[in-house]
Scaffold this motif. Sequence first.
Motif, mmCIF file in Angstrom:
data_model
loop_
_atom_site.group_PDB
_atom_site.id
_atom_site.type_symbol
_atom_site.label_atom_id
_atom_site.label_comp_id
_atom_site.label_asym_id
_atom_site.label_seq_id
_atom_site.Cartn_x
_atom_site.Cartn_y
_atom_site.Cartn_z
ATOM 1 N N LEU A 328 47.428 45.132 41.094
ATOM 2 C CA LEU A 328 46.155 45.807 41.368
ATOM 3 C C LEU A 328 45.804 45.713 42.851
ATOM 4 O O LEU A 328 45.290 46.669 43.445
ATOM 5 C CB LEU A 328 45.044 45.184 40.523
ATOM 6 C CG LEU A 328 45.153 45.382 39.003
ATOM 7 C CD1 LEU A 328 43.943 44.772 38.306
ATOM 8 C CD2 LEU A 328 45.274 46.859 38.653
ATOM 9 N N VAL A 329 46.069 44.553 43.464
ATOM 10 C CA VAL A 329 45.832 44.402 44.896
ATOM 11 C C VAL A 329 46.762 45.323 45.682
ATOM 12 O O VAL A 329 46.352 45.963 46.660
ATOM 13 C CB VAL A 329 46.045 42.940 45.324
ATOM 14 C CG1 VAL A 329 45.831 42.783 46.830
ATOM 15 C CG2 VAL A 329 45.114 42.011 44.563
ATOM 16 N N ALA A 413 40.091 41.077 51.459
ATOM 17 C CA ALA A 413 38.743 41.065 50.869
ATOM 18 C C ALA A 413 38.758 41.666 49.461
ATOM 19 O O ALA A 413 38.086 41.168 48.545
ATOM 20 C CB ALA A 413 37.778 41.835 51.764
ATOM 21 N N VAL A 414 39.544 42.724 49.278
ATOM 22 C CA VAL A 414 39.666 43.322 47.943
ATOM 23 C C VAL A 414 40.273 42.316 46.975
ATOM 24 O O VAL A 414 39.829 42.183 45.825
ATOM 25 C CB VAL A 414 40.513 44.608 48.009
ATOM 26 C CG1 VAL A 414 40.888 45.070 46.598
ATOM 27 C CG2 VAL A 414 39.756 45.708 48.736
ATOM 28 N N ALA A 415 41.294 41.599 47.423
ATOM 29 C CA ALA A 415 41.931 40.604 46.559
ATOM 30 C C ALA A 415 40.936 39.519 46.155
ATOM 31 O O ALA A 415 40.879 39.104 44.992
ATOM 32 C CB ALA A 415 43.136 39.987 47.264
ATOM 33 N N LEU A 416 40.146 39.052 47.106
ATOM 34 C CA LEU A 416 39.140 38.028 46.797
ATOM 35 C C LEU A 416 38.095 38.586 45.833
ATOM 36 O O LEU A 416 37.643 37.892 44.917
ATOM 37 C CB LEU A 416 38.482 37.533 48.080
ATOM 38 C CG LEU A 416 39.383 36.678 48.994
ATOM 39 C CD1 LEU A 416 38.714 36.452 50.339
ATOM 40 C CD2 LEU A 416 39.691 35.347 48.319
ATOM 41 N N GLY A 417 37.721 39.855 46.037
ATOM 42 C CA GLY A 417 36.758 40.471 45.129
ATOM 43 C C GLY A 417 37.297 40.584 43.709
ATOM 44 O O GLY A 417 36.595 40.306 42.743
ATOM 45 N N LEU A 418 38.563 40.984 43.609
ATOM 46 C CA LEU A 418 39.181 41.060 42.278
ATOM 47 C C LEU A 418 39.311 39.684 41.640
ATOM 48 O O LEU A 418 39.224 39.543 40.411
ATOM 49 C CB LEU A 418 40.557 41.715 42.378
ATOM 50 C CG LEU A 418 40.573 43.224 42.686
ATOM 51 C CD1 LEU A 418 41.989 43.712 42.932
ATOM 52 C CD2 LEU A 418 39.946 44.008 41.542
ATOM 53 N N LEU A 419 39.506 38.662 42.456
ATOM 54 C CA LEU A 419 39.615 37.307 41.931
ATOM 55 C C LEU A 419 38.329 36.876 41.229
ATOM 56 O O LEU A 419 38.370 36.285 40.135
ATOM 57 C CB LEU A 419 39.949 36.343 43.069
ATOM 58 C CG LEU A 419 40.008 34.851 42.710
ATOM 59 C CD1 LEU A 419 41.209 34.581 41.807
ATOM 60 C CD2 LEU A 419 40.093 34.001 43.971
ATOM 61 N N LEU A 471 42.716 33.757 36.914
ATOM 62 C CA LEU A 471 42.467 33.002 38.141
ATOM 63 C C LEU A 471 43.771 32.413 38.687
ATOM 64 O O LEU A 471 43.972 32.361 39.910
ATOM 65 C CB LEU A 471 41.460 31.888 37.876
ATOM 66 C CG LEU A 471 40.028 32.347 37.560
ATOM 67 C CD1 LEU A 471 39.141 31.155 37.215
ATOM 68 C CD2 LEU A 471 39.428 33.137 38.722
ATOM 69 N N ALA A 472 44.657 32.000 37.805
ATOM 70 C CA ALA A 472 45.922 31.428 38.259
ATOM 71 C C ALA A 472 46.775 32.469 38.966
ATOM 72 O O ALA A 472 47.265 32.239 40.090
ATOM 73 C CB ALA A 472 46.674 30.830 37.076
ATOM 74 N N PHE A 473 46.948 33.631 38.359
ATOM 75 C CA PHE A 473 47.850 34.616 38.944
ATOM 76 C C PHE A 473 47.201 35.400 40.082
ATOM 77 O O PHE A 473 47.866 35.697 41.088
ATOM 78 C CB PHE A 473 48.381 35.556 37.863
ATOM 79 C CG PHE A 473 49.399 34.898 36.974
ATOM 80 C CD1 PHE A 473 50.679 34.670 37.434
ATOM 81 C CD2 PHE A 473 49.076 34.471 35.695
ATOM 82 C CE1 PHE A 473 51.631 34.047 36.640
ATOM 83 C CE2 PHE A 473 50.016 33.849 34.895
ATOM 84 C CZ PHE A 473 51.300 33.627 35.367
ATOM 85 N N MET A 474 45.920 35.714 39.956
ATOM 86 C CA MET A 474 45.273 36.374 41.085
ATOM 87 C C MET A 474 45.073 35.390 42.230
ATOM 88 O O MET A 474 45.161 35.761 43.407
ATOM 89 C CB MET A 474 43.942 36.991 40.663
ATOM 90 C CG MET A 474 43.259 37.787 41.786
ATOM 91 S SD MET A 474 44.300 39.095 42.507
ATOM 92 C CE MET A 474 43.989 40.419 41.355
ATOM 93 N N GLY A 475 44.840 34.125 41.887
ATOM 94 C CA GLY A 475 44.783 33.113 42.941
ATOM 95 C C GLY A 475 46.108 32.993 43.669
ATOM 96 O O GLY A 475 46.154 32.861 44.898
ATOM 97 N N ALA A 477 48.199 35.398 44.023
ATOM 98 C CA ALA A 477 48.296 36.601 44.848
ATOM 99 C C ALA A 477 47.518 36.440 46.146
ATOM 100 O O ALA A 477 47.987 36.835 47.223
ATOM 101 C CB ALA A 477 47.785 37.807 44.061
ATOM 102 N N VAL A 478 46.324 35.856 46.067
ATOM 103 C CA VAL A 478 45.518 35.632 47.272
ATOM 104 C C VAL A 478 46.238 34.693 48.227
ATOM 105 O O VAL A 478 46.301 34.926 49.450
ATOM 106 C CB VAL A 478 44.125 35.080 46.888
ATOM 107 C CG1 VAL A 478 43.365 34.628 48.136
ATOM 108 C CG2 VAL A 478 43.320 36.134 46.141
#
Length: 802
Positions: A328-329, A413-419, A471-475, A477-478
Motif C-alpha cells: 500500500l505504501v 509520512a504516508v507510511a506513518l499515517g497508514l501505520l 503494526l508488525a508488518f507496517m512497522g 515497512a516504516v
Amino acid sequence: MTWLRRHPAAAAALVYAVLSVLLYAPALRPGHTLSAADYLWTAAPWAAERPSDVRVFGSNYELVDSAVQFQPWLEYTRDRLPDIPLWNPQIGSGRPFLANAQSAILSPFSLPAYVLPFWWSLGVIGVLKAFVAAFGTYLLGRALGMRFGGALLAGLVYAFCLYLLVWESWPQTNVWSLAPWLWLLTERVIHRPRALPVAGLALVVAVQFFGGHPESNFHLIAAAVIFFALRLVVLRREGALPGVRRPILGFAAGLAWGAALAAVTLVPFLELLLRSSDVEVRQGFSEIALSKKYLLGFALYDYWGRATHTAVDAFAQERALYAGAFPLVLVAAALIVRPTLQRVCFALFCGFLLAVVLGVPPVPELARHLPIVKTGNHLRVVFILMLCLALLAGWGLDELSERDPPRRNIVLAVALGLLVLPVLVLAARGDLSAGVLGQALKTASGQSWPAPPPDAEGLEAIRMAALLAWLAFMGGAVLLLVGRLRLRRRLGATAFVVLACALVTADLFKAGMGATPAIETAAARQPSTPGVAQLRSRGRNRFVGLERPLGPSPLVPNMAMRWRLYDARSYDLPVERRYDRLWRRAVREGGPTDTPTTSAKLTARSLPALRLLSVTDVVQDPAEPPIEKPALAVAYDERDLRVYSLPRALPRAGVVASQRVAPTEAEQLDAVLEPSFDGRRTVVTGTPLPGLDEAPLPGSAGSARITTYEPERVVVDATARRSAELVLTDLHFPGWKVTLDGEPADLHRVDYLLRGTSLPPGRHRVEFRYEPSSFRVGWIVSLLALAGLIAATAAGLRRRRA
C-alpha cells in the motif's frame, strides 16, 4: 548464480516456484491434501462416524463449494476420460456436464487431477496457480518497463494476495491466474501486431475460457479491453506508437480467434445458458455490493476472524482485500514520486473497480440498464483491483530504489499515517483493549485462537491480534523506508529490494497460508455406509435429501456422483429452465437463492413433482424429528440415515397409452403438479400424439426395462399392448436422439420436462443417445482454429528466424 544474473526471468521463475511450493508444502506431504472435504463428516450419513479430530463443518466451512462441486466434478471427469463427459445422469433429472463450464474439463489446471493421485493432485494444482499468476505478473511488469525488483515484487503481491489464496479451490482462479498473461499478450500485440503475438493472445484467451467460470471470463475480457485502450492512449501520448489501426485489428483478431479455439466449451455452454433460468433469476445481481465496513480488510484481514479457526462474519471470499502492508505504501509512492499518465490511469481504474465492488452510486444504477452486466455478480473484479495494485506497487518499489527519489518525505509520512490509521479506526469503534494483549499475541502468532463462538473478550482478542499483525508488518515497512530514505548510511538499492520482497512475502504468507487447509487424506474421504448401500440397492431410482434448519442436508447434492447414486437435487449452474421452475414451484417453494434445486422440502405440494422424477426414497438426517405429515413408511432407520419410501413414483422407464394435451408450458406444469395426476397411466403433452387416447384405458399399456444406462446412452426393452408412449424420466434436452428398433424416431418432450417416444404395438428396442450438435459444431470450430493457430505459429517462427 552467474547464469541466473544473466537470465533474470529464470531467476524470478525459480523464486516463484520455490515460494509456491512452500506455500502449499503442508498439502504436498504424503497422506495430505489441499481440500476442505472434511466438511462432509458433518452431513448424514457420515456425521454419526465423524472422527474426533475433525471439527464440525470441517477445517474450513467457507470452502464447501469446492468439496461438493468442483472436486466431485474433477473426479467424475477423471473416471470418464479419455471420453469427454457430455452428460451427468447422477443429479437432477440428468443435465449437461461439459456445458456447465465450471467442470473446467479442458483447463490446464485440471490436468494434474487426471494424471496424479487425485487427492495429492489438489496441492499441485494450488502450486501451479500461484506460480502461473506470479510469473505472468513479473513478465507483464517487465513489459511495462519495470526493473527486476519492481516486477518481482509485483508478482509476489498478485499471486500471494489474500483474495487469490482464498479462492484457490474455485474455478475462478483458473481464470484469474491467467489475467497478467492476457495483459502481457495484449501488450505484445500493441507493439508487434503480427501473427505470432496475435496467436499467443488467442491461446491465452482460449485457455481462460477453458478455466470454468464464464462470469470471470467476461470480467477478464472487459478488463483486457480497458487495458488495451489505456495503453493505446499512453503510448500515443508518448509518441511510441505510430498508428492504432493494426494493433486494434490484431487485438480484435486475437479475442475472436481465442473464442473460436474455445468453441468446444463455449457453444455447449451458450446452448445451456439460453435454455436455463439463470438470466431470469439473476436480474438485479449487479446490485450486489460489499459492505463498506470491509474496507478495513485492506489492513486488518483477521478483524472478523478466520473460518479455519474462529470466524464472526461474512465469508473471507467476499472481504479478503489484503494485498500486504508495504505494497500500500509502494502504491502511494508510485503516484507521489512520479505520477505519470499511466499510473494515474491505473489508480483511477482502481477507484472505479472499488466503486463497483462497494456499489457506489451511480454504478449500480448504470449497471441495471446494461445487458449482461445487469445479471452479473461483479464482486469478482477485486481480482483486477489486486493486479492493478500489484503493478503500482512494483512501480513504487522501482522509484524508491532510485538514489534520491523526490518527495520521499511525503512517502514516509504516508507510511506513518497508514501505520496509525487502523489504531484510530479501532479506537473509534471501541475495539482497543489492553487487557487482552496476552491472548491477542498468541492469536497473532498462531499459537491459539479463542474458541468458537467467541465471547466478548475473545472477539476483542481477535481484533487486537489483527491490529498487532498490521503494526508488525507496517512497522517493518516504516523501518525499511527510514533505512532507505533517511539514514546517513542508507540501505543499498539491492538490499532494499531484497528486504522489501522478503517483508511482503512474510506478510502475505502469514495472511494467506492455510486459507485452503491441508488435511489428512483420510479425513477427506468418507466411507460407504449401510444407508448408502440401502439407496444403492434401489437401482436407478432417485432419492432426495431433506433440508435441515441448520447444517448440510443428507448426502449433500452432487455427492451422488461419487457413490453412483441418483439424486433428484442438483448443485450445478446454469439450471435448465423447466427443471428449475418445477423445483422452485413445488419442492422449494420459490427459494430464497438462485440455487433452489440444492435443497428439498417434503410437503403435500412437493409429492407430485418428486413422483414425476422417479423419487422413491426420501432421506432424512436421523438427528431430525421424524416426519409426521405427509405420512410415509420408513424403509430404513439407523445411526447414519433415515429413509422413507415414496409410493406411486413413476418408474424410470414406463409405457403409457393415454394422453392429456396441455398446449402451453404453464398448463403442462399445472397438469403434472395436480395431486390426482398419475404419470403411470397418462402422459401430458403439448400437442396430441398419434394413437393415444385422451381417456385412461383399463389395464396395463405395456412394460419397459432399462437394459443399458450410461451417461450418454440409454437402452430400453419395451413391450406395448397397443399404441403407446415410452416415457423415460430423464430431462428432455437438445442433443438427445432416439431410435426405435434401429430406425430414427421422433423424440417428444412429455410430462413437462421428460423424454418420450411413440411405440406401436409389440416388442421394441429403444435407444436414446446424447449427440449434441452444439458439441459437434464447437469441436469442429475449435479444430479449425487450432489448425490456424499452428500454421500462424509456424509462419511466425520462420519469419523470426529469417
